[in-house]
Structures are given as structure tokens and as C-alpha cells.
Design a protein around this motif. Structure first.
Motif, PDB file in Angstrom:
ATOM      1  N   TYR A 192     -75.173  11.089 -30.738  1.00  0.00           N
ATOM      2  CA  TYR A 192     -74.772  11.975 -30.080  1.00  0.00           C
ATOM      3  C   TYR A 192     -73.368  11.400 -29.742  1.00  0.00           C
ATOM      4  CZ  TYR A 192     -74.296  16.260 -28.219  1.00  0.00           C
ATOM      5  OH  TYR A 192     -73.524  18.155 -27.757  1.00  0.00           O
ATOM      6  N   PRO A 193     -72.524  12.752 -29.445  1.00  0.00           N
ATOM      7  CA  PRO A 193     -71.255  11.555 -28.435  1.00  0.00           C
ATOM      8  C   PRO A 193     -71.077  11.942 -27.589  1.00  0.00           C
ATOM      9  CG  PRO A 193     -70.743  13.697 -30.191  1.00  0.00           C
ATOM     10  CD  PRO A 193     -71.561  13.268 -30.644  1.00  0.00           C
ATOM     11  N   THR A 194     -70.755  10.844 -26.573  1.00  0.00           N
ATOM     12  CA  THR A 194     -70.521  10.698 -25.408  1.00  0.00           C
ATOM     13  C   THR A 194     -69.675  11.370 -24.755  1.00  0.00           C
ATOM     14  OG1 THR A 194     -69.069   9.534 -25.309  1.00  0.00           O
ATOM     15  CG2 THR A 194     -71.716   8.825 -25.124  1.00  0.00           C
ATOM     16  N   VAL A 195     -69.139  12.649 -23.590  1.00  0.00           N
ATOM     17  CA  VAL A 195     -68.371  12.716 -23.619  1.00  0.00           C
ATOM     18  C   VAL A 195     -66.992  12.701 -23.366  1.00  0.00           C
ATOM     19  CG1 VAL A 195     -67.057  14.761 -21.379  1.00  0.00           C
ATOM     20  CG2 VAL A 195     -69.897  15.546 -22.956  1.00  0.00           C
ATOM     21  N   PRO A 196     -66.601  10.950 -22.580  1.00  0.00           N
ATOM     22  CA  PRO A 196     -65.336  10.169 -22.613  1.00  0.00           C
ATOM     23  C   PRO A 196     -65.010  10.401 -23.541  1.00  0.00           C
ATOM     24  CG  PRO A 196     -67.194   9.462 -20.974  1.00  0.00           C
ATOM     25  CD  PRO A 196     -67.968  10.472 -22.330  1.00  0.00           C
ATOM     26  N   ARG A 198     -65.488  11.925 -26.577  1.00  0.00           N
ATOM     27  CA  ARG A 198     -64.850  13.143 -27.124  1.00  0.00           C
ATOM     28  C   ARG A 198     -63.519  13.278 -26.731  1.00  0.00           C
ATOM     29  NH1 ARG A 198     -69.196  17.701 -28.540  1.00  0.00           N
ATOM     30  NH2 ARG A 198     -71.219  16.826 -28.641  1.00  0.00           N
TER      31      ARG A 198
ATOM     32  N   MET B 381     -74.541  13.936 -21.168  1.00  0.00           N
ATOM     33  CA  MET B 381     -72.687  13.496 -21.338  1.00  0.00           C
ATOM     34  C   MET B 381     -72.466  11.507 -21.272  1.00  0.00           C
ATOM     35  SD  MET B 381     -71.477  16.846 -19.851  1.00  0.00           S
ATOM     36  CE  MET B 381     -71.837  16.927 -18.272  1.00  0.00           C
ATOM     37  N   PHE B 394     -78.643  20.555 -29.722  1.00  0.00           N
ATOM     38  CA  PHE B 394     -77.705  20.819 -29.720  1.00  0.00           C
ATOM     39  C   PHE B 394     -77.243  20.779 -30.521  1.00  0.00           C
ATOM     40  CE2 PHE B 394     -78.623  16.971 -25.955  1.00  0.00           C
ATOM     41  CZ  PHE B 394     -79.089  18.511 -24.863  1.00  0.00           C
ATOM     42  N   GLU B 398     -74.869  23.607 -31.292  1.00  0.00           N
ATOM     43  CA  GLU B 398     -72.649  23.898 -31.272  1.00  0.00           C
ATOM     44  C   GLU B 398     -72.099  24.224 -32.852  1.00  0.00           C
ATOM     45  OE1 GLU B 398     -72.043  19.658 -29.630  1.00  0.00           O
ATOM     46  OE2 GLU B 398     -69.907  19.777 -30.066  1.00  0.00           O
ATOM     47  N   ASN B 482     -76.401  19.501 -20.868  1.00  0.00           N
ATOM     48  CA  ASN B 482     -74.664  19.537 -22.009  1.00  0.00           C
ATOM     49  C   ASN B 482     -73.650  20.168 -21.296  1.00  0.00           C
ATOM     50  OD1 ASN B 482     -73.000  19.087 -23.728  1.00  0.00           O
ATOM     51  ND2 ASN B 482     -75.032  19.101 -25.281  1.00  0.00           N
ATOM     52  N   TYR B 484     -71.269  20.464 -21.791  1.00  0.00           N
ATOM     53  CA  TYR B 484     -69.488  20.020 -21.935  1.00  0.00           C
ATOM     54  C   TYR B 484     -69.553  21.254 -23.285  1.00  0.00           C
ATOM     55  CZ  TYR B 484     -66.127  18.179 -25.144  1.00  0.00           C
ATOM     56  OH  TYR B 484     -65.328  18.094 -26.072  1.00  0.00           O
ATOM     57  N   VAL B 485     -70.730  20.759 -24.239  1.00  0.00           N
ATOM     58  CA  VAL B 485     -70.804  22.794 -24.824  1.00  0.00           C
ATOM     59  C   VAL B 485     -71.141  23.621 -24.070  1.00  0.00           C
ATOM     60  CG1 VAL B 485     -72.745  23.461 -26.934  1.00  0.00           C
ATOM     61  CG2 VAL B 485     -72.021  20.416 -26.678  1.00  0.00           C
ATOM     62  N   LYS B 488     -67.752  25.300 -23.222  1.00  0.00           N
ATOM     63  CA  LYS B 488     -66.780  25.703 -24.645  1.00  0.00           C
ATOM     64  C   LYS B 488     -67.601  27.258 -25.119  1.00  0.00           C
ATOM     65  CE  LYS B 488     -65.221  21.999 -26.154  1.00  0.00           C
ATOM     66  NZ  LYS B 488     -63.752  21.035 -27.379  1.00  0.00           N
TER      67      LYS B 488
END
Lengths: 270, 674
Positions: A192-196, A198, B381, B394, B398, B482, B484-485, B488
Motif C-alpha cells: 500500500y502506498p505511503t502518503v509521502p 503519493r 500513511m 482500503f 478508494e 487513512n 489521505y483517502v 479526498k
């Protein structure tokens, strides 16, 4: 080590329906995603990178929006993305696609020697599984398809050992580098990608190569260079099934009944 | 009292005071290592909460044994004012006495001090007995606890000893100390004057030493709360803490907490305020089902981590300063790790259901679970390090905006045969009825939807749904860290609601309800949010719905959803519906309303494996079954699912039904039309 991963943007086919009148795909409102097999290809390249150290370039051929596939891969940890985008490439079948991709990879290899190409086994829109082997054949690289495990990468002897998955068996194959492997979904679970990452991927510059760069004869690529013709798309009709009920716990009777039905339908021999 | 003694005491006192103040100063400097957080608003309300919850001990005495603490607390304050202040000053300046206060005030003061000493002594003995012989599971027999009880007890004994040693030889007549006088009776006529003089000095020095040891010990122990708890009550949050604030998503920012100094100063004050009473642990559904999480341990680990890392940061400064430009990456002890005592384990972080029982229980307003949310943010994150089942979850949200990964085009399938209006076709509908993911995609919820829609029709309520356009509200994303998601998703949703000019939203699920009502405010949502139980009970009250009493013979036990109850104070409405439909109030579980026990599905746990301890839903189902019900009533699709699973495990399937309150109402409708 330089790894190239080939990834394709595809419509989310689980959300695609077929227009019963025109027999074409109803793509309206259907989101585009990274071909799920390619997600595993990207992950495997990243795992090899984590284990042995490598530079991972993700390559995609498609229209401009296909760069989202590359950005997602970069968010996961790929080092660079390269988009092959030109009207001349449009409508390519597997033959033409593998040509464009292999020429691009050869050109990439001139800049930084490519050691390994990782592809998904197939795409979920075309389901041909031909592009990976096509690239390998054109480039003269070794190829192993249906890989479900990378066992070893030896950079000194320049060999890779992988396990391929068949119906009832596995095959362990050692191949010289550079090689092409195509992977099955069982090979790994994508991260799963990390936010930094992304946020970095959202802003990073994606390199685009057009046919001006590749200088391919327009008659050998795109629709013109594609000998495959789609005659018709249709949803295979399925006859309605039958639910046998009311047998309760009479197992033997149930089995006999089902055997009889299978025989009637000629699924089982006499 | 000799000059030598006075000088000795003065030195000892000044020395103790120095260590006390230096420690307090350093703790204050450590607290300021936290990030900024605005807590200086509503000052009159803050003062009120200091009086009510601090000095009034309102939350402390909610538990029966808290009364003991109430007496200890007030005894402590009175003794400081009436006895210890005079003792210390007179210790340095032997001529000093409070006698100058006069013939009325001075005896009152000495009397109060005398009686209070007895009360405190009794309270301390009771507390020690409880801890030794009647220990509730959430209280621990720590050395520290006994040490402090012994100190306080010794202080009282020394105080009485001091009085007795004056009374027996016939001194201290101005003092009105009846308890001491009674205690002195057995000693009357015994001992020489000299022996009483010696006894007096011995008790005096015992009192002095214990007092000074206590003074220094306070800021080094859990009794730091004597200094911090009142402050923490002052800086408390007034509304229930529902979520962490939104974040800015820019490169270079940090996303969540992995180092203790990434908390706010108020979080750090929370660490310093914990008294280890264990009420949070007692209320926590994860702790009581044997999981790794124990909210008290989280706070204590935070405190230990902060003290270690904070001291290191301070030591790197030049001189004792209150604030400095520190290199906070100096923090070497990780906050999230499997080592105990100074860190919180990832398992504990994921065990939390965000039910909020800990926060609601804490007598000094420590906010336990939001700290876990901050750490979840980091794990998701910044590290992408979370239980594997969440990856698919997730991705499903998304890509398809629902937890199941079902195609969004299928979102309104449930409504196919119900003739439900779409907002795109009826943009002037009064209510946007937001269905939510569970009701949109699970067959069990169909009858709940049918019941609500039937009620809306009967009451001629104008409503419409979003249909295929509906997205997930993002509740589990936010609770799972989460952001970030979630960010959005929330922005997309707000834009969608604005497009349709939504003014009133009706929700089925308390999680959607709370998220839209509160969390979305930060994303620009400006509409009223109503839970279906609120609307249905209002319609009943207004006479727009008339239920027949068809369910009088059912024994209905009601379960409070955390996100409707604790998060939003909606307790009466669902009960009112049951009352109207059945003619009687629902049966109540022992843990109800503010003290309700989570079903186990909140905080994203609905979508996770529950592999540690026993199952929370099984525990809660057994609590419900203790009332011998025929129906367990809920008002949340998560709770409904958890209870139905619980019922199956308890082998009471078929005997006990799990129903949404709307179905209970709907049931009475059908009875009427029959």
C-alpha cells in the motif's frame, strides 16, 4: 540492476457490461485501473529492488490518462515512469504493442542496461497473455511465463531463478539475464502506498515518448500494423441452472440424481 | 525547638522545595515539547469545569469508591491550609503560630485539622484494605500506591502523635483538637515530661521528614496528578472527542504520530495527569475481552516514553530553559514498538474500536483513544504498516467507494423494487436519504430499508437518495488513520452535496450520521444531519405515524450504538420508538447509555479480523441475553451485524431476533394492516 515493468491502464472489467444490441463494451462511467496482474508485476519488481537493489522503471503504452498508472507505481516505490503515447500507437494489437514496447525497452537499455523485464501474465481486457512473450522474442531475451515465485537473482553470474506455476505442478527455471518474466497473481500481495510517496508521485514529471522518439514505421504499428481483427464481442449465453431441492439428508439419493442429470447432459460418460 | 533544629529544617525544606520545583519546571518544559493546540477558549466554562470536575470531583464520585477519593482530596487541601502551612513556617520561624487569627478562627482551624486528620487516616486505611483485600480487576497493587498510602498514613499518625505529646503534659490548650484529646486519654499520667518532650520532637521530625519526602515524591510519581489533574480538567474538551483534526497534505509534512513529541502539549499533559485508577481499562471492550489494548497502559507508556525522551532533549539544551530550538529527532525511544512500558504495541493500536468509553470514563478528562488514532495515522500513511486485511479494504473504498469492492453501479440495487426517488430526478426533496455502504450492499438490511421507507411514505416525508452517485462516508477510513483517502472522499462528497443543494440529510447508520454531522464540518459541509431514529421518533410524537401495539409480548432489550450515544448523545429517541411501538420501555442492559459497551465493529474493526482475546460481539451478546430478551434492538447496521453473528455463536438463533428499531416500528405497522 535495472528492472522494467510493463503496466497497462485497463477499464475495470468487473464494472463493464456488454450492450446487448450493439455487442460492444459499455465503457461509460467505468473507471480505469492498473491491470491487476501488472500490480503484482510492479510489486515483484519492488521486492527484487528491496532485496537486491535495483532501479525500477515502469513503462506503459496508452493515451495521456495512462500516466496515472505510472504515478501509482511511483507512489508504491518505482523510481521512474515512462509513457509511450502517440496517436500512431492507437489500436495496436498484441503484435504491434509488443513491437512498440520492445523498441522502447531497447532504447531505454541504451541509456541504462535493462536486466529484467517484469510483466503481468495477461491483461484483464484482452486476456491474450501474448505481449510479455512478444517482447522477449523481439528482444531475444530469455522468458519465463506464469511465474509465482522469484527464488534468486544472481547479479554476478547474471542469472535469475524463478518458479512457474502450472495446473498440477511447478517448474523451477533458471534463466540468463536479461530476461522477461510474466507473473501470476499468487506471486505476492501488492503493498500500500505511503502518503509521502503519493504526494511525490502526484507532482513528479512523467517522461513521455512519442513515435518521433521511436521512429517506427507507422504501417507496422497501431491499427495499421495489427493483423488481429475483432469480429464480434458478445457475452456468452448461459442457460439457466436448476436447483434441486427437497432431498434433505438423503445423500445417496441426491448424488444419484445429480449423476443422472450430468449423464443426461453428457457431461459424464455412460 | 532549638535553633539547630530550625536551621536543619529550613535547609531540608529549601532543599526539598528546590528538587520539587526543579522537577516541576522540567516537566513543564517537557510538556511544552508538544505541538500547539488551542485550548484557551471558553475560559468561563473552563473555570466552571475546574470547579465542578476538579474541586467538585464530579466524575470521580460517579464510581462509589470515588467518594473515598473525594474525602482524601478535600482532606489533603484542608490539611495543607490548616496544618501543614503553619507547621512549615513554624519549623523555620519557631515563634510563628496561627494563633493570631483569634479565639474563634484559630480553634476552628485546629478543630478542622484534627477531624480532617482522622478522616484522612480512615480513608487511607480503607483504600489500603480495598487494594489488599477487595481489589477490583482494574486496580493494581503497585508498590507506588502502597508507598503513598503509607506516607499519608504516617503523616496523620505523626500529626496525632504531635498533639498527644503536647496534650499529655498539658500544653496546647488554645487548640481545639477533640480527636487528639480522646486519643491522648490512654496516655494520661504516663511518662515523664522529658519523655513526652522527646516524643514530641520525634513526632515532629517524623511529620517533617514525611512531609518533605512527600513533597519531592509527588512530581516523580503517579501522584503528579495532584498537580496536573486540576489543570487537565480546566483544559478539557467540551464536546465529545470524535476525531482528530484534518491535515494538510503537502510534501515535507508529517502524517501522524510516531514520536511522542509529535503529540500536542495537551496530549502530553494527559500523560502527566493519569492517576492509574484504571477506570478506562475497566470500561474498554478490548481490555475486557483480553486483547492487548489497555487504555491505561497506553497513557502510562506515553508518559514513560515522554519522560525518557523529554529528559534527553532537555539534557541536550544549554542550561535549564523552558523552551528551545531542539532537534526533536533526538527522540530515540520509539513510541510504537512491541517493547512494553515505554511504547505502545501496534496490536494495541489496532485493537481499539474508538467506542470512546475510556474518554467518557476518565475522571480527569484524559483523551485515550485519540492518541491511538494519531498513531494509526502514522502506521497507515507514513509506514503503510497495518493488518493485511486492510489492504483490500482500503483499495475497495478508494476504487469503488465501498468496503466490499462491489461495483458502484450496483449501489442502489436494493431499491430496485421499492420505488425510491433519486435526487437527480427530485432535486427539491426535503431530505437526502443517505443509505451508507452496509445497507446498500447487504441483503439483511433490505427489511430495515423497507421499514424506514414505508414509514417515510406513511408520514408523507419528501426524500430522495443519491443512488449510484452515493459514495462511502469515509468513517472507517478516518478511524483507521487513512486520512489521505478520507480527505479526498470527504471533499468529493461535499462537492456532490453542494451540487444538489442538500439542506437536510437523513442517515441510516450512526457512523455516517456522526461523520457527516461533525467530521464533515471541517470540509465545508453545512447541512442538518438527522438519524433515522430521530426522525421516526419525531414523527411518532407529532402523530404523523400511529403504530399499533402489536409487540406487547416481546421482551425487547435495547443496545446503544457508540456513535449515536456517546458520540452524539442520542439516547431517548430509539427508546421512545420502542416504547411507542410496544407500549413499554425496552429492557436495559447493565452497561447502557453513556456507559454502553461497544458491539466490536467501530473504529474500522467491522472490516478487520478479531484474532486476539475473545470476541467483543460475543461478550456484548451475552450481556444482552442476560435480560432474557426475545428481541435485541439496535439502531446501527454495524451493531445489527455484530449481534446477529453473536446470536449464532450463542446458539440462540431463532429464539432471539436482532432488529433495527425501525423494523420494530414496521412490525407494528404490519400488525395493524393485518
Amino acid at each position: 540492476m535495472h528492472i522494467v515493468v510493463c503496466a497497462k491502464m485497463v477499464p475495470d472489467t468487473t464494472q463493464v457490461s456488454i450492450d446487448p444490441v450493439t455487442n460492444t463494451l459499455v465503457r461509460e462511467g467505468v473507471p480505469f485501473i492498473t491491470n491487476p496482474f501488472d500490480d503484482h508485476a510492479i510489486e515483484e519488481a519492488l521486492r527484487i529492488k528491496d532485496a537486491y537493489g535495483a532501479r525500477v522503471t515502469v513503462l506503459s503504452m496508452g493515451p495521456a490518462p495512462a500516466e496515472t498508472v505510472l504515478r501509482k507505481a511511483i507512489a508504491l516505490g518505482a523510481d521512474a515512469g515512462l509513457l509511450l503515447s502517440d496517436r500512431a500507437f492507437g489500436g495496436s494489437d498484441t503484435l504491434a504493442t509488443s513491437k512498440v514496447l520492445s523498441v522502447a525497452i531497447a532504447k531505454l537499455s541504451d541509456q541504462e542496461r535493462v536486466d529484467l523485464i517484469v510483466c503481468g501474465k495477461q491483461t484483464i481486457d484482452g486476456d491474450t497473455a501474448q505481449v510479455g512473450p512478444g517482447i522477449a522474442t523481439r528482444l531475444g531475451y530469455a522468458q519465463v511465463t506464469l511465474v509465482d515465485k522469484v527464488l534468486d537473482v544472481d547479479l554476478d553470474t547474471r542469472r535469475i531463478t524463478v518458479r512457474a506455476k502450472f495446473d498440477n505442478r511447478h517448474q523451477v527455471v533458471e534463466a540468463r539475464l536479461p530476461a522477461v518474466i510474466t507473473v501470476v497473481r499468487e506471486i505476492n500481495t501488492p503493498r500500500y502506498p505511503t502518503v509521502p510517496r503519493r504526494l511525490y508521485a502526484e507532482e513528479v514529471q512523467i517522461q513521455v515518448w512519442t513515435n518521433e522518439m521511436l521512429k517506427l514505421d507507422p504501417n507496422t504499428i497501431g491499427l495499421k500494423g495489427s493483423p488481429t481483427w475483432v469480429k464480434r464481442i458478445f457475452a456468452p449465453e448461459r442457460e439457466k441452472g436448476e436447483i434441486v431441492m427437497g432431498l434433505g439428508k438423503e445423500k445417496e439419493k441426491a448424488v444419484r440424481l445429480i449423476m443422472q442429470k450430468l449423464a443426461d447432459w453428457k457431461v459424464l460418460g455412460p | 525547638m532549638s535553633v539547630v533544629e530550625s536551621v536543619l529544617f529550613a535547609l531540608a525544606f529549601l532543599g526539598s522545595l528546590f528538587f520539587f520545583l526543579r522537577r516541576v519546571f522540567r516537566l513543564f518544559a517537557i510538556m511544552l515539547l508538544g505541538k500547539a493546540e488551542p485550548r484557551f477558549d471558553h475560559l468561563p466554562d473552563r473555570l466552571k469545569s475546574l470547579l465542578l470536575f476538579g474541586f467538585g470531583q464530579k466524575r470521580v464520585i460517579e464510581e462509589p469508591f470515588g467518594v473515598n477519593h473525594f474525602f482524601l482530596f478535600w482532606g489533603f487541601i484542608l490539611l495543607q491550609l490548616m496544618v501543614n502551612s503553619e507547621f512549615i513556617i513554624a519549623g523555620i520561624f519557631p515563634k510563628f503560630s496561627l494563633r493570631f487569627l483569634g479565639d474563634i478562627l484559630y480553634p476552628i482551624i485546629t478543630f478542622t485539622g484534627d477531624v480532617t486528620s482522622l478522616v484522612v487516616l480512615l480513608v487511607v486505611i480503607i483504600a489500603a484494605f480495598r487494594r489488599l483485600f477487595f481489589k477490583p480487576p482494574h486496580v493494581e497493587r503497585t508498590l507506588e500506591a502502597f508507598f503513598i498510602l503509607i506516607l499519608v498514613g504516617l503523616l496523620m499518625i505523626a500529626n496525632f502523635g504531635l498533639h498527644i505529646a503536647s496534650i499529655v503534659p498539658g500544653q496546647g490548650r488554645e487548640e481545639y483538637v477533640p480527636i487528639s484529646q480522646i486519643l491522648a486519654i490512654p496516655f494520661a499520667g504516663r511518662g515523664t515530661e522529658l519523655s513526652w518532650q522527646i516524643a514530641h520532637r520525634v513526632f515532629w521530625w517524623l511529620h517533617a521528614v514525611v512531609l518533605l519526602v512527600f513533597l519531592v515524591y509527588i512530581p516523580y510519581s503517579k501522584h503528579l496528578h495532584i498537580l496536573t489533574a486540576l489543570v487537565n480538567c480546566f483544559f478539557r474538551r467540551f464536546a465529545f472527542v470524535r476525531a482528530l483534526p484534518p491535515m494538510t497534505f503537502k510534501q515535507g509534512e508529517r502524517f501522524g504520530v510516531s514520536r511522542v513529541t509529535q503529540f500536542t502539549w495537551k496530549d502530553l499533559l494527559d500523560f502527566f495527569s493519569c492517576t492509574e485508577c484504571g477506570r478506562c481499562a475497566d470500561a474498554c471492550p478490548a481490555t475486557s475481552t483480553g486483547k492487548v489494548l489497555n487504555p491505561k497502559e497506553v497513557i502510562l507508556a506515553g508518559k514513560a516514553n515522554l519522560l525518557r525522551n523529554g529528559s534527553a532533549i532537555l539534557a541536550a539544551r544549554e542550561g535549564d530553559t523552558i523552551a528551545g530550538t531542539d532537534n526533536r529527532t533526538l527522540v530515540s525511544l520509539p513510541l510504537i514498538a512491541n517493547t512494553h512500558e515505554t511504547s505502545v504495541s501496534p496490536q494495541a493500536i489496532w485493537d481499539c474500536t474508538t467506542c470512546g468509553a475510556c474518554v467518557e470514563k476518565c475522571p480527569v478528562f484524559i483523551e485515550q483513544f485519540p492518541k491511538l488514532l494519531a498513531m494509526r495515522r502514522h502506521l497507515v500513511m507514513e509506514s503503510a504498516d497495518f493488518p493485511p486485511e486492510l489492504i483490500t479494504f482500503f483499495q475497495n473504498i478508494e476504487q469503488r467507494s465501498n468496503p466490499y469492492g462491489i461495483a458502484p453501479v450496483d449501489r442502489a440495487r436494493w431499491a430496485a423494487d421499492l420505488d425510491v426517488p433519486l435526487i437527480s430526478e427530485q432535486p427539491n426533496a426535503e431530505y437526502l436519504f443517505y443509505i451508507g455502504c452496509v445497507a446498500s450492499f447487504t441483503s439483511r438490511m433490505k427489511s430495515v430499508m423497507t421499514a424506514i421507507i414505508e414509514a417515510l411514505r406513511k408520514a408523507s416525508i419528501s426524500y430522495a437518495i443519491l443512488g449510484k452517485e452515493e459514495q462511502c462516508c469515509g468513517d472507517p477510513l478516518r478511524r483507521l488513520g487513512n486520512e489521505y483517502v478520507f480527505d479526498k472522499l470527504a471533499r468529493g462528497n461535499v462537492a456532490l452535496f453542494k451540487k444538489y443543494g442538500v439542506k437536510k440529510m437523513l442517515t441510516l447508520c450512526p457512523h455516517c450520521y456522526s461523520t457527516f454531522k461533525h467530521d464533515y464540518k471541517d470540509f465545508g459541509a453545512r447541512f442538518e444531519v438527522i438519524h433515522h431514529t430521530e426522525l421516526l421518533s419525531a414523527l411518532l410524537k407529532a402523530g404523523k405515524l400511529q403504530p399499533a401495539n402489536g409487540l406487547q409480548h416481546e421482551r425487547i432489550v435495547f443496545h446503544d450504538s457508540c456513535y449515536l450515544g456517546r458520540y452524539n448523545d442520542v439516547y431517548e429517541e430509539p427508546r421512545a420508538i420502542i416504547r411507542q411501538a410496544t407500549g413499554s420501555s425496552p429492557l436495559e442492559m447493565e452497561k447502557r447509555r453513556r456507559e454502553s459497551f461497544c458491539c466490536g465493529a467501530g473504529g474500522g474493526r467491522m472490516w478487520m479480523e478479531e484474532s486476539t482475546g475473545t470476541r467483543i460481539n460475543a461478550d456484548r451478546t451475552r450481556q444482552a441475553l442476560r435480560q432474557d430478551p426475545t428481541v435485541i434492538a439496535t439502531c446501527c447496521p454495524y451493531c445489527l451485524t455484530m449481534f446477529e453473528d453473536g446470536i449464532k455463536d450463542e446458539k440462540t438463533e431463532g429464539k432471539v431476533r436482532v432488529l433495527d428499531v425501525s423494523e420494530i416500528l414496521g412490525g407494528s405497522f404490519t400488525q395493524k394492516t393485518d
